[in-house]
Design an enzyme around this catalytic site. Structure first.
Site, PDB file in Angstrom:
ATOM      1  N   ASP A   7       0.838  -1.202   0.000  1.00 28.62           N
ATOM      2  CA  ASP A   7       0.000   0.000   0.000  1.00 28.62           C
ATOM      3  C   ASP A   7       0.871   1.250   0.000  1.00 28.62           C
ATOM      4  OD1 ASP A   7      -2.358  -1.649   0.458  1.00 28.62           O
ATOM      5  OD2 ASP A   7      -1.549  -1.912   2.475  1.00 28.62           O
ATOM      6  N   THR A   8       0.353   2.296  -0.618  1.00 32.71           N
ATOM      7  CA  THR A   8       1.080   3.559  -0.624  1.00 32.71           C
ATOM      8  C   THR A   8       0.131   4.661  -1.049  1.00 32.71           C
ATOM      9  OG1 THR A   8       3.061   4.654  -1.441  1.00 32.71           O
ATOM     10  CG2 THR A   8       1.859   3.326  -3.013  1.00 32.71           C
ATOM     11  N   VAL A   9       0.635   5.883  -1.107  1.00 36.18           N
ATOM     12  CA  VAL A   9      -0.145   6.992  -1.649  1.00 36.18           C
ATOM     13  C   VAL A   9       0.680   7.694  -2.718  1.00 36.18           C
ATOM     14  CG1 VAL A   9      -1.495   7.378   0.446  1.00 36.18           C
ATOM     15  CG2 VAL A   9       0.631   8.643   0.101  1.00 36.18           C
TER      16      VAL A   9
END
Length: 552
Positions: free
Chosen positions: A373-375
């Protein structure tokens, strides 16, 4: 993802246009924070830091000060550049020291997903821990933010942090996708500091519930007042080191204080007339470039967009790029990396592709990176700056550890190391792990630049390939390029597709030899893009996420 509501895909959006500045990211409040900074006189780089900081608060499930940050950008004066702000393993983090720590632990099952299946007697066979103190590498976020505004921005770090501090202390309503991820992380928080910082009466917030993160807000306030050194040399640094050491890890304040971000030259290739810029190793940008080169050699983008041939040839190009990337990409200070982005190398790799699925392996995968997960956020301003900015703790809330009363959740990027000394990403003191994060910039020609990216572990280079092809080969508007049904080649050799992909295409891909699996939309990444074409600013946001493209 267990929530059936997240399996739906029924949204319709249009490309966003704005005259002065535009921010695209995965949470609307964060996008508005960036726009607020643009209105206050900041440029795209100031807005990028403000948006990233706000995401630390309003999307804490995917990013935080305990992680790393990277940028790719094109400035108003024409410079194409990159920033890498990721730390390495602690000075005492050797393979033998980690093995010895595992031997001494009463129970290592909490270090691995789904209890890992590891008993104490299995420590000699266990891989690099996914959770816990040994998965934590030196975080690069705070000094990366500071370097961005100092070198490229117009405002101060304190200015950029102000919206995030407000959200953390005053609260905000939690959005749908983020609430689901937050609830899925409840079991990770076995440490009391983590439970106090990110659970409310022992539970994750529900959709629409107001969340406040006062401890994180106070840490951000200290950074605003004292600068990033507060995280690396002051009381916050001491709490980070104490937290890791109290759980058996090796990080020290000296490890933290020694860290500095770096500005470097990106790597690039051309694809059907466009030039695509990516981060060099230790990031996986070369995988995206090699896949584009092979796909161009195969003429993958010459097939109709809704044809099985198009998916097949792009997937085969991607297979080979992953095989090579996972074999060679590592910290370049420790190993020499071959020219994977060269056209001649791509021609060699394309030579054995035909109209049936190959058994080319995924390569030497890095532990548990497939669905990390990341942004990602992208910004364009009216001066001519475009920036792709990516911030992550790797997998969700990271290691499961929160440093003292700082509210800073510590990343587990170190889980990408291997405890096999012959592995290309074997653990060594000071070494940076293989990194999935890859912001990108595209030059479409005639003063037409875009900053873009696609979040999600090994989906990232595959998403880059698909978004660029949609724009370059099929002349799609930005939002349509992100809405298009996606596919992804997976570590187990299967070819995953979205359920929206035409059933006949799925059947034909299966007849071509692909092991076709249908996965929900949340499995196919989170893209953002902003573009400056002449004087026109436009942007689009990932419809599979909570975000927005906002401008003024």
């Amino acid at each position: 993802m267990s929530d059936p509501d997240l399996d739906r895909f029924a949204s319709r959006r249009s490309t966003t246009y704005a005259p002065n500045g535009l921010v695209a990211t995965s949470q609307p409040l964060a996008a508005e924070a960036g726009v607020e900074i643009l209105r206050a006189g900041g440029n795209a780089f100031d807005a990028a830091v403000a948006t990233a900081a706000a995401l630390n608060v309003v999307e804490p499930t995917s990013t935080g000060l305990g992680g790393d940050v990277f940028a790719l950008y094109r400035t108003a004066d024409g410079e194409v550049g990159a920033m890498r702000s990721c730390g390495g393993a602690p000075a005492d983090a050797t393979i033998e020291n980690v093995r010895e720590s595992l031997r001494e632990a009463d129970d290592i099952s909490s270090y691995y997903p789904d209890d890992g299946g590891y008993a104490v007697d299995d420590t000699e066979e266990a891989g690099m821990p996914f959770y816990g103190p040994h998965a934590v590498t030196v975080p690069g976020t705070a000094r990366g933010w500071e370097a961005t505004v100092q070198e490229l921005g117009r405002l101060t770090l304190a200015d950029a942090l102000e919206p995030a501090i407000g959200y953390a202390t005053e609260g905000y309503p939690v959005s749908e996708v983020i609430a689901s991820y937050w609830q899925g992380a409840e079991e990770l928080f076995t440490d009391e500091n983590a439970r106090e910082a990110y659970l409310f009466d022992g539970e994750a917030p529900s959709v629409g519930e107001t969340a406040r993160l006062p401890k994180l807000g106070e840490s951000m306030r200290r950074i605003a007042e004292e600068g990033a050194d507060a995280v690396y040399e002051g009381e916050i640094a001491e709490q980070i080191a104490d937290e890791i050491q109290s759980h058996g890890g090796f990080m020290t304040v000296e490890d933290l204080a020694a860290f500095e971000p770096e500005f470097l030259d990106p790597v690039s290739t051309t694809y059907n007339g466009a030039e695509i810029y990516e981060l060099p190793p230790n990031n996986q940008g070369l995988i995206a470039l090699e896949a584009l080169n092979i796909a161009e050699e195969l003429g993958a983008g010459e097939h109709p967009i809704d044809s099985p041939e198009r998916v097949h040839y792009f997937a085969e190009a991607t297979k080979r790029a992953f095989h090579d990337g996972h074999r060679y990409i590592t910290d370049p200070e420790y190993e020499e990396i071959p020219p994977l982005a060269s056209k001649s190398y791509a021609a060699e790799r394309a030579a054995d592709v035909d109209d049936t699925a190959s058994d080319v392996s995924f390569g030497v995968p890095n532990a548990n990176a497939e669905d990390a997960d990341t942004v990602l956020l992208t910004v364009a301003d009216d001066e001519g700056n475009v920036v792709s900015y990516i911030n992550s703790r790797f997998a969700g809330f990271g290691s499961g550890l929160v440093a003292g009363d700082t509210g800073i959740a510590l990343q587990n990027r170190g889980s990408s190391f291997s405890l096999d000394p012959d592995h290309p990403n074997s653990l060594e003191p000071g070494k940076r792990p293989f990194h999935t994060l890859i912001p990108a910039v595209a030059d479409f020609g005639d003063d037409d630049w875009a900053a873009f990216g696609v979040m999600g572990g090994y989906m990232q280079p595959q998403g880059h390939v698909q978004v660029i092809s949609n724009i370059v080969d099929y002349d799609m508007p930005l939002q349509a390029a992100l809405d298009q049904p996606r596919w992804r080649y997976r570590e187990d050799g299967s070819l995953a597709v979205e359920g929206r992909m035409d059933g006949n295409v799925q059947s034909k891909l299966a007849r071509m030899g692909h092991d076709v699996r249908v996965l929900p939309p949340v499995s196919f990444g989170g893209a953002q893009i902003t573009r400056r074409e002449g004087e026109t600013l436009s942007g689009a946001t990932e419809p599979r996420k909570d975000g927005s493209a906002s401008g003024y």
